[in-house]
Design a protein around this motif. Sequence first.
Motif, mmCIF file in Angstrom:
data_model
loop_
_atom_site.group_PDB
_atom_site.id
_atom_site.type_symbol
_atom_site.label_atom_id
_atom_site.label_comp_id
_atom_site.label_asym_id
_atom_site.label_seq_id
_atom_site.Cartn_x
_atom_site.Cartn_y
_atom_site.Cartn_z
ATOM 1 N N HIS A 136 0.631 -1.370 -0.004
ATOM 2 C CA HIS A 136 -0.052 -0.132 -0.072
ATOM 3 C C HIS A 136 0.909 1.160 0.006
ATOM 4 O O HIS A 136 1.589 1.532 0.986
ATOM 5 C CB HIS A 136 -0.793 -0.137 1.253
ATOM 6 N N GLU A 139 1.624 3.630 2.760
ATOM 7 C CA GLU A 139 1.951 3.177 4.153
ATOM 8 C C GLU A 139 3.709 2.887 4.070
ATOM 9 O O GLU A 139 4.173 1.754 3.527
ATOM 10 C CB GLU A 139 1.452 1.561 4.249
ATOM 11 N N ARG A 213 -2.723 4.590 -1.679
ATOM 12 C CA ARG A 213 -2.571 3.292 -1.180
ATOM 13 C C ARG A 213 -2.726 2.178 -2.359
ATOM 14 O O ARG A 213 -2.099 0.949 -2.554
ATOM 15 C CB ARG A 213 -3.929 2.956 -0.459
ATOM 16 N N HIS A 252 3.332 -3.421 6.354
ATOM 17 C CA HIS A 252 2.151 -2.531 6.122
ATOM 18 C C HIS A 252 2.342 -1.156 7.424
ATOM 19 O O HIS A 252 3.132 -1.429 8.050
ATOM 20 C CB HIS A 252 0.990 -3.171 6.204
ATOM 21 N N GLU A 253 1.120 -0.316 7.002
ATOM 22 C CA GLU A 253 0.804 0.564 8.032
ATOM 23 C C GLU A 253 -0.520 0.526 8.524
ATOM 24 O O GLU A 253 -1.468 0.099 7.615
ATOM 25 C CB GLU A 253 1.227 2.017 7.689
ATOM 26 N N GLU A 329 2.129 -4.586 10.710
ATOM 27 C CA GLU A 329 1.374 -3.414 10.735
ATOM 28 C C GLU A 329 1.958 -2.422 11.714
ATOM 29 O O GLU A 329 2.089 -2.763 13.014
ATOM 30 C CB GLU A 329 -0.023 -3.538 11.021
HETATM 31 ZN ZN LIG Z 1 -1.668 -2.075 4.225
#
Ligand SMILES: [Zn+2]
Length: 843
Positions: A136, A139, A213, A252-253, A329
């Motif tokens: 994404h 992120e 994203r 990810h974030e 994340e």
């Molecule tokens: Zn993500």
Amino acid sequence: MKNRLSILVAIFCCLTTHAQEDLSLDYYLPQNVTYNPNIPTPKEVIGHEVGEWHVTHDKLSFYMQTLAKSTNRFTLEDRGTTFEGRPLLLLTVTAPENHSNLENIRKEHLALTNGQTGASTIENMPIVVYQGFSIHGNEPSGSNAALAYAYYLAAAQGLEIDAILKNTIILLDPSFNPDGLQRFAYWANIHKSQNLNPDGNEREYHEVWPGGRTNHYWFDMNRDWLPVQLPESRARIASFHKWMPNILTDHHEMGTNSTFFFQPGEPTRVHPLTPKINQELTKEIGTYHAKALDKIGSLYYSEENYDDYYYGKGSTFPDVNGSIGILFEQGSSRGHIQESENGVLTFPFTIRNQFTTALSTVAAANGMRTKILNYQQKYYQDLAQEATKEKSNAYIFGDEKDAAKAWHLAEILERQQIKFHELKEDAKINGKSYKKGSAYVVPLNQKNPRLIHAMFEKRTTFTDSLFYDVSAWTFPLAFNLDYEKVTSLNNAGNAVTALEPIAGKVSGQSNYAYLFSWNNYYAPKALNQITQQGLRAKVAKSPFTVEGNNYDYGTIMIPVQGQVMDSKELFAFLQTVAKESMLDITAVGTGSTVGIDLGSNDFDPIKKQKVALLVGNGVRSYDAGEIWHLFDTRYQMKITKIDTDYFNRVDLSSYTDLIIPSGYGSNILDKNGAEKIKEWVKDGGTVIGYRNVAQWFNKNGFLDLEMLKDTTLKAKNIPFDKRSDFYGAQVTGGAIFEANLDLTHPIGYGYKNDKISLFRNTNIYLKPEKNSFDNPIQYTTNPLQSGYISEENEALIKGSVPFKVKGLGSGKVILFTDNTNFRAFWYGTNKLMMNAIFFGPSM
Ligand SMILES: [Zn+2]
């Protein structure tokens, strides 16, 4: 060790809102390690420190290319380009002596998955770790951490890094989503102030639509690992199968107020085809992350929120392939610095957590190397036994009238390295006809029968009623193909080693008319090419037989006389059309038929289409992107994207169709916008709305819809802390439902079965019309085919309708409550939208 003091300064400064100039690479790097001074640092190459600015993909690529030239630990592979032409780079990182023997190492590693290697050699085998960042694009801490991580891998010196490089093949994918990363970096950088401002209201932290994203066509690429429809995924999946990594990580974030998450996720939400030991190993790997994060004082959590269910996600796809997928994340600073519940969150802090867990992943891989290699070997030994039990079981799939759709499912199998065969000869199985050339046979007795089951099975019982993503993705239903599980390989012809493109042709030159069936997936592409040339074409509203061939509803007829091309030019042009759209066009010498003659009024003229698509604030970018992608890349049709911001100033009179994708909330356009569309429809336009546009149509008087609602739902014996699960269980996150389809209605043209499978991820249930012919698509009385729906909603959907069409003045208002274009792989319902576009006026 570069400079001890600068570490302290960097940590201090990153907790304040100023003095970012003191940020140093040492902030990220482990202590007590020396670095090779001949290896260029990121700053020396790209001109800024890691975390000082958001790295653009251009600079990221340049650094990786520069690093690869300066160390014999790296090789760089360019695996093609994104839609916007950015390179899809992969670095293979290992000890120089492994590089000189890399192909042998790879083959030996793959042998583990073919049951060929004994446990003794595992002792000496490197483990393969695929580390990917920022799928994404907004992120970004992942890809920015990849700068520091690549530097570390190239420059670190000492026994520890030597041992890691000797025992590990690292596949370093610095940016899973180059186009999205570039888009987001631009946004964050153009708003950066010299005095970093953590105020959450700052514009820097509020990207404009569609945000970074997604990829170029606004797809969430972390849903495409199984369907493999996008170029970025194709590169990734090819690398995956080339190496069969033991661990795959996906950085990810998440929301700004969150800390850091690593898998395993929710224990009850793991796909049942994933073995238990996979989750146990994930948990053991997690102890390495916990230890590393403890050391730098970062908060984290595990075994909550996220799941391991849908195999189209990067952290779950590996699990059905004998690998271990791991999701990370990180709470997002979204820009350079932001206030959060956990204090001021700086961009460098988020990068450091990603960097730290990239390193702890490799530490785990080394600490658990033989255990994980054994797991992979055992996984494929178990699969070999499962495969033997399958004996001659196979899936057969196809569409006797549409070779292209079947071909595209075969293409997915090929990308996933699943073996399949041509159909030996035409066959009838369970009442369905399969035709050689438009059907395939997939034996289950092969390397990974579990992966095939994951793609073909229908599942309607679940241990949990909550899903992070869709609960069903049964591929032959998504393609609306006939399919069957059979117990013999009698129908299997030659194994397909490389799929050949389908050849389309024109049967000969005609001085009268040409005909082609609407069943072929690419028929809309062909029709559009024809009408865009100013040629006249008509659609048959009844079946007929001419010169010994039967033609169905929706057959396209192109007369020869009175066209802008003479008969010779027309023949030449149609040959190009047939070839490019992979379909057959038949020349006929007479208009006299059994059924409607070619001059009959039961042939409706087709307009030259000019289609507009509403995009921008208020519209779901995923839904809009799917439509844009479908028109642009599949049907080669121009589509004009009109933003909600300036929609009211646009003159609509030249457009034939306006598509309004699903929106956020029901205020997609204001009253003026609604009135403008209504006037345009009254003058002959076709407006096509999706999903929650239903409410907008209702509110603004386009349609008078009766929505079916459950009024009985009440929580009984549900405690306070389970209330969100209670509501979550009512979400229809994505499941497949069967509807009856009226093949004589223009919405059903091009379909051969009177049943259709629809993908639905809303809870909008519409009451049917009084007259049966006004309900051309209607859910059956037992519609659930695959996936999860609550009992309450299942009661509502039975017999309800997902499609409405109403005349308004000279135009049409059309509504679909379901997504006919889901994630680029729902080939089976794309034609419904095209029928609305081309045949709307005939409805
Ligand atoms: Zn993500």
